[in-house]
Motif scaffolding. Sequence first.
Motif, PDB file in Angstrom:
ATOM      1  N   CYS A 180      62.699  66.207   6.929  1.00 48.05           N
ATOM      2  CA  CYS A 180      62.152  67.566   6.860  1.00 48.05           C
ATOM      3  C   CYS A 180      60.839  67.502   6.087  1.00 48.05           C
ATOM      4  O   CYS A 180      60.811  67.061   4.940  1.00 48.05           O
ATOM      5  CB  CYS A 180      63.129  68.522   6.174  1.00 48.05           C
ATOM      6  SG  CYS A 180      62.494  70.207   6.025  1.00 48.05           S
ATOM      7  N   ARG A 181      59.765  67.959   6.721  1.00 47.75           N
ATOM      8  CA  ARG A 181      58.426  67.837   6.144  1.00 47.75           C
ATOM      9  C   ARG A 181      57.993  69.071   5.361  1.00 47.75           C
ATOM     10  O   ARG A 181      56.888  69.100   4.823  1.00 47.75           O
ATOM     11  CB  ARG A 181      57.420  67.527   7.254  1.00 47.75           C
ATOM     12  CG  ARG A 181      57.655  66.161   7.883  1.00 47.75           C
ATOM     13  CD  ARG A 181      56.852  65.957   9.150  1.00 47.75           C
ATOM     14  NE  ARG A 181      55.424  65.821   8.912  1.00 47.75           N
ATOM     15  CZ  ARG A 181      54.812  64.667   8.640  1.00 47.75           C
ATOM     16  NH1 ARG A 181      55.522  63.544   8.544  1.00 47.75           N
ATOM     17  NH2 ARG A 181      53.500  64.617   8.466  1.00 47.75           N
ATOM     18  N   LEU A 182      58.837  70.092   5.304  1.00 50.83           N
ATOM     19  CA  LEU A 182      58.492  71.269   4.518  1.00 50.83           C
ATOM     20  C   LEU A 182      58.487  70.923   3.035  1.00 50.83           C
ATOM     21  O   LEU A 182      59.297  70.121   2.568  1.00 50.83           O
ATOM     22  CB  LEU A 182      59.490  72.397   4.780  1.00 50.83           C
ATOM     23  CG  LEU A 182      59.565  72.948   6.207  1.00 50.83           C
ATOM     24  CD1 LEU A 182      60.596  74.070   6.286  1.00 50.83           C
ATOM     25  CD2 LEU A 182      58.205  73.440   6.686  1.00 50.83           C
ATOM     26  N   ASP A 183      57.581  71.524   2.294  1.00 51.93           N
ATOM     27  CA  ASP A 183      57.481  71.278   0.859  1.00 51.93           C
ATOM     28  C   ASP A 183      57.211  72.606   0.155  1.00 51.93           C
ATOM     29  O   ASP A 183      56.150  73.204   0.359  1.00 51.93           O
ATOM     30  CB  ASP A 183      56.364  70.271   0.574  1.00 51.93           C
ATOM     31  CG  ASP A 183      56.317  69.842  -0.880  1.00 51.93           C
ATOM     32  OD1 ASP A 183      57.332  70.037  -1.578  1.00 51.93           O
ATOM     33  OD2 ASP A 183      55.268  69.322  -1.310  1.00 51.93           O
ATOM     34  N   CYS A 236      63.021  66.463  20.222  1.00 49.84           N
ATOM     35  CA  CYS A 236      62.818  65.796  18.941  1.00 49.84           C
ATOM     36  C   CYS A 236      61.553  66.357  18.309  1.00 49.84           C
ATOM     37  O   CYS A 236      60.804  67.103  18.944  1.00 49.84           O
ATOM     38  CB  CYS A 236      62.695  64.281  19.105  1.00 49.84           C
ATOM     39  SG  CYS A 236      61.218  63.760  20.018  1.00 49.84           S
ATOM     40  N   GLY A 237      61.318  65.998  17.054  1.00 54.25           N
ATOM     41  CA  GLY A 237      60.078  66.352  16.390  1.00 54.25           C
ATOM     42  C   GLY A 237      59.062  65.225  16.528  1.00 54.25           C
ATOM     43  O   GLY A 237      59.428  64.072  16.744  1.00 54.25           O
ATOM     44  N   ARG A 238      57.803  65.547  16.382  1.00 54.28           N
ATOM     45  CA  ARG A 238      56.744  64.549  16.502  1.00 54.28           C
ATOM     46  C   ARG A 238      56.932  63.424  15.475  1.00 54.28           C
ATOM     47  O   ARG A 238      56.616  62.257  15.747  1.00 54.28           O
ATOM     48  CB  ARG A 238      55.373  65.212  16.316  1.00 54.28           C
ATOM     49  CG  ARG A 238      54.198  64.270  16.317  1.00 54.28           C
ATOM     50  CD  ARG A 238      54.100  63.454  17.607  1.00 54.28           C
ATOM     51  NE  ARG A 238      53.886  64.311  18.775  1.00 54.28           N
ATOM     52  CZ  ARG A 238      53.952  63.886  20.033  1.00 54.28           C
ATOM     53  NH1 ARG A 238      54.250  62.614  20.294  1.00 54.28           N
ATOM     54  NH2 ARG A 238      53.740  64.729  21.036  1.00 54.28           N
ATOM     55  N   GLU A 263      55.921  69.758  17.866  1.00 55.30           N
ATOM     56  CA  GLU A 263      54.767  69.044  17.334  1.00 55.30           C
ATOM     57  C   GLU A 263      54.634  69.111  15.817  1.00 55.30           C
ATOM     58  O   GLU A 263      53.969  68.271  15.217  1.00 55.30           O
ATOM     59  CB  GLU A 263      53.483  69.566  17.986  1.00 55.30           C
ATOM     60  CG  GLU A 263      53.379  69.247  19.463  1.00 55.30           C
ATOM     61  CD  GLU A 263      53.241  67.748  19.735  1.00 55.30           C
ATOM     62  OE1 GLU A 263      52.857  67.010  18.808  1.00 55.30           O
ATOM     63  OE2 GLU A 263      53.530  67.328  20.870  1.00 55.30           O
ATOM     64  N   ASN A 264      55.238  70.084  15.178  1.00 54.23           N
ATOM     65  CA  ASN A 264      55.090  70.239  13.726  1.00 54.23           C
ATOM     66  C   ASN A 264      56.384  69.958  12.971  1.00 54.23           C
ATOM     67  O   ASN A 264      56.594  70.476  11.875  1.00 54.23           O
ATOM     68  CB  ASN A 264      54.589  71.647  13.405  1.00 54.23           C
ATOM     69  CG  ASN A 264      53.219  71.913  14.003  1.00 54.23           C
ATOM     70  OD1 ASN A 264      52.279  71.154  13.778  1.00 54.23           O
ATOM     71  ND2 ASN A 264      53.100  72.961  14.798  1.00 54.23           N
ATOM     72  N   SER A 265      57.244  69.149  13.567  1.00 53.62           N
ATOM     73  CA  SER A 265      58.554  68.890  12.971  1.00 53.62           C
ATOM     74  C   SER A 265      58.844  67.406  12.850  1.00 53.62           C
ATOM     75  O   SER A 265      58.220  66.568  13.510  1.00 53.62           O
ATOM     76  CB  SER A 265      59.659  69.529  13.831  1.00 53.62           C
ATOM     77  OG  SER A 265      59.598  70.934  13.790  1.00 53.62           O
ATOM     78  N   SER A 266      59.822  67.121  12.004  1.00 56.28           N
ATOM     79  CA  SER A 266      60.421  65.795  11.977  1.00 56.28           C
ATOM     80  C   SER A 266      61.838  65.933  12.535  1.00 56.28           C
ATOM     81  O   SER A 266      61.999  66.340  13.685  1.00 56.28           O
ATOM     82  CB  SER A 266      60.367  65.196  10.564  1.00 56.28           C
ATOM     83  OG  SER A 266      60.925  66.072   9.602  1.00 56.28           O
ATOM     84  N   VAL A 271      64.791  73.970  11.229  1.00 56.17           N
ATOM     85  CA  VAL A 271      64.366  74.419   9.899  1.00 56.17           C
ATOM     86  C   VAL A 271      62.846  74.462   9.808  1.00 56.17           C
ATOM     87  O   VAL A 271      62.264  75.392   9.243  1.00 56.17           O
ATOM     88  CB  VAL A 271      64.947  73.485   8.813  1.00 56.17           C
ATOM     89  CG1 VAL A 271      64.402  73.857   7.430  1.00 56.17           C
ATOM     90  CG2 VAL A 271      66.466  73.533   8.818  1.00 56.17           C
ATOM     91  N   GLU A 272      62.188  73.453  10.384  1.00 55.83           N
ATOM     92  CA  GLU A 272      60.741  73.319  10.255  1.00 55.83           C
ATOM     93  C   GLU A 272      59.975  74.261  11.189  1.00 55.83           C
ATOM     94  O   GLU A 272      58.905  74.748  10.844  1.00 55.83           O
ATOM     95  CB  GLU A 272      60.345  71.866  10.528  1.00 55.83           C
ATOM     96  CG  GLU A 272      60.909  70.888   9.493  1.00 55.83           C
ATOM     97  CD  GLU A 272      60.853  69.447   9.973  1.00 55.83           C
ATOM     98  OE1 GLU A 272      59.992  68.704   9.482  1.00 55.83           O
ATOM     99  OE2 GLU A 272      61.662  69.067  10.853  1.00 55.83           O
ATOM    100  N   GLU A 273      60.498  74.474  12.391  1.00 56.59           N
ATOM    101  CA  GLU A 273      59.889  75.384  13.363  1.00 56.59           C
ATOM    102  C   GLU A 273      60.980  76.255  13.994  1.00 56.59           C
ATOM    103  O   GLU A 273      61.242  76.169  15.196  1.00 56.59           O
ATOM    104  CB  GLU A 273      59.177  74.601  14.468  1.00 56.59           C
ATOM    105  CG  GLU A 273      57.991  73.778  14.026  1.00 56.59           C
ATOM    106  CD  GLU A 273      57.337  73.074  15.211  1.00 56.59           C
ATOM    107  OE1 GLU A 273      56.629  73.747  15.992  1.00 56.59           O
ATOM    108  OE2 GLU A 273      57.553  71.853  15.362  1.00 56.59           O
ATOM    109  N   PRO A 274      61.632  77.094  13.198  1.00 47.71           N
ATOM    110  CA  PRO A 274      62.805  77.817  13.709  1.00 47.71           C
ATOM    111  C   PRO A 274      62.532  78.703  14.912  1.00 47.71           C
ATOM    112  O   PRO A 274      63.347  78.759  15.850  1.00 47.71           O
ATOM    113  CB  PRO A 274      63.282  78.629  12.499  1.00 47.71           C
ATOM    114  CG  PRO A 274      62.094  78.696  11.581  1.00 47.71           C
ATOM    115  CD  PRO A 274      61.361  77.418  11.785  1.00 47.71           C
ATOM    116  N   GLU A 275      61.395  79.379  14.934  1.00 42.76           N
ATOM    117  CA  GLU A 275      61.106  80.268  16.058  1.00 42.76           C
ATOM    118  C   GLU A 275      60.871  79.465  17.333  1.00 42.76           C
ATOM    119  O   GLU A 275      61.385  79.805  18.410  1.00 42.76           O
ATOM    120  CB  GLU A 275      59.889  81.141  15.744  1.00 42.76           C
ATOM    121  CG  GLU A 275      60.134  82.174  14.662  1.00 42.76           C
ATOM    122  CD  GLU A 275      61.217  83.177  15.036  1.00 42.76           C
ATOM    123  OE1 GLU A 275      61.292  83.537  16.231  1.00 42.76           O
ATOM    124  OE2 GLU A 275      61.994  83.573  14.153  1.00 42.76           O
TER     125      GLU A 275
END
Length: 290
Positions: A180-183, A236-238, A263-266, A271-275
């Motif tokens: 998860c790349r969110l910080d 999958c995520g990028r 494209e903006n997820s792991s 969680v990272e791009e829920p919509e």
Amino acid sequence: MDDVTEGFIRVNGGNVWFRITGKGPGTPLLLLHGGPGGKSNSRDPLRALGNERPIIQYDQLGCGNSGRPRNTELWTVERYVEELEQVRNALELEEVHILGHSWGTMLLAAYLSKQPQGVKSAIFSGPALQARRWEQDQRNHLKKLPLEQQEAVEKNERLHTTDSPEYQAAMYSFYHRHLCRLDPWPPEVSEELENMNPQIYNFMWGASEFTVTGILKDYDASEWLQELKMPALFTCGRYDEATPQATAYYASLVPEAQFHVFENSSHMPSVEEPEAYMKKIREFLVQQEK
């Protein structure tokens, strides 16, 4: 959300907890969480689809809110496949879509290999369908970490000291790149790692994502994916642990399967791009019911 039902189902080995969100008229969607040893996500964005179809989550035996027997004989792919069928029967899911995430894709593939009736479509999210390829992909990711962290992983795995602070620090650095790349991390990510059942994870997989030593080490679903006869979506995520290259390969094995990269997820696009995640899954499900 309104219309939420929770309860327990008796399965071989104990009781598993389930939650049904919504009473929409569409075919239910059953979710298989990751791990092994993980849990369902109470904040899963797919629960918002409950007005269109029931969204069903359950914690596999030994995980989350379910019973936690310590008998390692229960931690097999075959028993978890049996458990999935018992959950379907108990909830009277004669027709169902099934989404597996990470380890959940292993469970889903093993279940589908039994050719169960009534599965309308399959969604493989962050697929881990060849244990050795997964391990190699993580080893390749590891090479991009700072050298001292690479050395910490190698040293502590050699010495069997994977609970050391330096090994754990390297592992979390890896997670922030590929899990998860969110910080900062949202609560559900920390909760999942904190509530993971390490006994199951270590027995079935190993000490970390980098090295598979457990009973899943020879798992390989690639040989019979081409026999799947239902619509399938692979995502999958990028920056995923489940690399776009591996995910595209798995999709290529299934006739007419769809493939999508967030494209903006792991590893956690939910969680990272829920919509975007919810939109893509909804779009695929609606396609199957036209």
